[in-house]
Design a protein around this motif. Sequence first.
Motif, PDB file in Angstrom:
ATOM      1  N   ALA A 505     -25.111  88.072-129.071  1.00 51.56           N
ATOM      2  CA  ALA A 505     -25.747  86.758-129.203  1.00 51.56           C
ATOM      3  C   ALA A 505     -26.558  86.701-130.483  1.00 51.56           C
ATOM      4  O   ALA A 505     -27.376  87.587-130.769  1.00 51.56           O
ATOM      5  N   ALA A 506     -26.338  85.639-131.286  1.00 50.61           N
ATOM      6  CA  ALA A 506     -27.003  85.506-132.588  1.00 50.61           C
ATOM      7  C   ALA A 506     -27.678  84.152-132.733  1.00 50.61           C
ATOM      8  O   ALA A 506     -27.813  83.643-133.837  1.00 50.61           O
ATOM      9  N   GLY A 507     -28.110  83.565-131.621  1.00 52.68           N
ATOM     10  CA  GLY A 507     -28.749  82.248-131.682  1.00 52.68           C
ATOM     11  C   GLY A 507     -27.968  81.231-130.890  1.00 52.68           C
ATOM     12  O   GLY A 507     -26.895  81.529-130.328  1.00 52.68           O
ATOM     13  N   GLU A 508     -28.467  80.023-130.815  1.00 55.04           N
ATOM     14  CA  GLU A 508     -27.834  78.970-130.026  1.00 55.04           C
ATOM     15  C   GLU A 508     -26.430  78.668-130.542  1.00 55.04           C
ATOM     16  O   GLU A 508     -26.243  78.238-131.678  1.00 55.04           O
ATOM     17  N   GLY A 509     -25.425  78.937-129.693  1.00 51.45           N
ATOM     18  CA  GLY A 509     -24.037  78.669-130.041  1.00 51.45           C
ATOM     19  C   GLY A 509     -23.440  79.626-131.038  1.00 51.45           C
ATOM     20  O   GLY A 509     -22.318  79.417-131.496  1.00 51.45           O
ATOM     21  N   ALA A 510     -24.164  80.684-131.410  1.00 52.68           N
ATOM     22  CA  ALA A 510     -23.684  81.618-132.435  1.00 52.68           C
ATOM     23  C   ALA A 510     -23.550  83.014-131.844  1.00 52.68           C
ATOM     24  O   ALA A 510     -24.314  83.410-130.960  1.00 52.68           O
ATOM     25  N   GLY A 511     -22.597  83.771-132.343  1.00 55.05           N
ATOM     26  CA  GLY A 511     -22.413  85.137-131.884  1.00 55.05           C
ATOM     27  C   GLY A 511     -21.636  85.954-132.889  1.00 55.05           C
ATOM     28  O   GLY A 511     -20.684  85.461-133.511  1.00 55.05           O
TER      29      GLY A 511
END
Length: 765
Positions: A505-511
Amino acid sequence: MPELARRFTTVTAEAEVTGDPWLSRPRVLGDHAAPVAVLLRAEVRGIEDADGRRVRTRTPVLLIVDADVPAPEERAVGLRRAAPPSAGAGGNRPDGRAAWLALVPSTRLQVGGRLAPALTGGDRTAAVLRVRVRPKPRIVAGPNGPQRLAARLRAGLREATEGLPGDARALLPGLVVGDTSRITPELDHAFQETDLAHTLAVSGSNLTILLALLIGPPGLARQAERRGLAPRLGLSLRATALFAGALTLGFVVVCRPDPSVLRAAACGAVALLALATGRRRSLVPALATAVLLLVLYDPWLARSYGFLLSVLATGALLLLAPGWSEALRRCRVPPQPAEALAAAAAAQAVCAPVVAVLSARVSLVAVPCNLLAEVAVAPATVLGFAALATAPVLMPAAKALAWCASWPAGWIAGIARTGSALPGAGVDWPGSWAGALALAMVTVAVVLAGRRLVRHPWWCGVLGVLLVLLVTRPAPLTRVITGWPPPDWRFAMCDVGQGDATVLAAGEGAGVVVDAGPDPALVDQCLRQLGITRVPLLVLTHFHADHVAGLPGVLRGRSVAAIETTGFAEPADQAEFVRREAAARHIPVTTAAAGEERRTGPLTWRVLWPPPRDRPPSTGMRVPQAVPPPWPGGAGFEPDGPNDASVALLVRTGGLRLLLLGDLEPPAQQALLRSSSAAGLAGVDVLKVAHHGSAYQDPELIRLAAPRVALVSVGAGNPYGHPAPGTVAALRTGGAVVLRTDRDGPLAVTGTGGGNGSVHVTRGN
């Protein structure tokens, strides 16, 4: 022939090609991609076994031509091939595969090879003949005149569509003449998911559209005020009928006179006749007559699911659609939308049980997708056929017509892609006749309930909203209902079968995605469930197919900023596949090396392996000219294969420390222990076990890492025995909780980690 096939006899055969050649679907077997072969349906006319015994026969077979088989020699006089479908050359001879793909039906071949039994019993194929290099294949007779003309027209359409955007370039030949040689597996999957696959094959609607263009609105076909091109050309009713007959004959020739095209012509003519006379119910006997004649012509149609679906759809248009359309008009729905909706709903209701048997799935978006696509089918078909007819005489005009047709064709492809990308586009259903019966009962119940609900607009609105929520599955609502994924997840392991695909997980909606698994559909589904729409970095640990073949699924509908790979570009075909996919989407590719550190959002990570190369690794985001060359032997370590060149990462996120080892085997694991990075590996929170938990693990590395949780990405019932019992026992002895995707499904890790923190793992549904 079946008896020779059961003995796997080596024979020399003379065969007549009966259909267009096509490429086998890419498949992943273990860690490598199965070779793609050219497949041809043919009819064996004569055969000679190793003892010299010769037999004359007429037996249908499937020819399999591997990449190393050379192009067939042309010894007959006056032979000319059509331009090959869009396919790269393959094998040791660059023209071999293209030459086989360019063969035209009715061409006579002499080939040698080994017979094998057909894969399924009761199939129209009596045997499978795998063509060998020796004796060298040769053409003994060219195609007949009509087939040469059809091949020239089809090649002209392919040339006219060559410069179109990707989806339109692939789809337009399929819409017009059933040429699906350019359809990618990804696009084909989208059409299957939305029940739009019938648009990729020639159907009765194609002929109906052409005839309607000639005679105008079908209801005016027999009237003096009829419209269309025929009265404008001054054609009488009799001349119009003759011209329509010639058009139908040309349609059959250009689209190949195989049973599926004959079925389409017969059923399309019946549907047009029904509309023209307005006596739909009285034309059911006409449909039955057409079916009977076609089955007498080719008895194997009695076992064809495609034939069954075509007959059911035509029957639904004749019997159900008129009444449903009238009911919708009584509810104040405008006439044209009412007819379109009734036709789509009737065909879907009748065909859905059979489709469920074939795909074990029921599409929830089929009706709206078919409605939206229907508006573009007619203009795409008409303009496409105009380009087909114009190409042999005036190619610039044909290209202009094809460009105009690309807009509606692109619209249809966009509908398919959008519909299939919805999280609730379909639901799994038992793929058996018992499941089909259950679906038929459910359909009847829905139809009966709909007759009552249509009188209550408020209830219809509420049910419509619920259906939209079921199909779109908004992430917040889905998370509340299913608990997946947990709201604070840090790391997820997708269930992609025998392969690897994980997400950080790298933030909202990001990976940050690490590996793509073997199947594009599975990794795409996992990322959709996780709500990933943006990928700052895709790490492909090595180029084995079970880690990279799913790459199109990661790229589907998402922005990917960069791809990072290992420097060991083997297997070469998969490395080239990655380079080609990245270049097509203008995604930069870089090479990972130990010591590289990066950060994005809450994530920080350090590359532990592979060791630095002789030249410093690239840390920018420039696109290299090609996939990195073979391993130069940096840091004194020479990998024994792709596994030992895997990218290994030490990740920190939210207090958790994760060790991702790719497919490293003991030699590389031991070298990693001797490296300067070894001190940072002690006491990690989560370990992604190397190589699907195989027995080839270094016990010292497991003891040093001492993970609290060990996750294994593995396929159910895999033939390799992964994960090995000894590896699982060693991990548990060290105090790790071992979870595996074949039994536990997708896994998501949450928690704070560290000595006083906690680690939680949530199983997906």
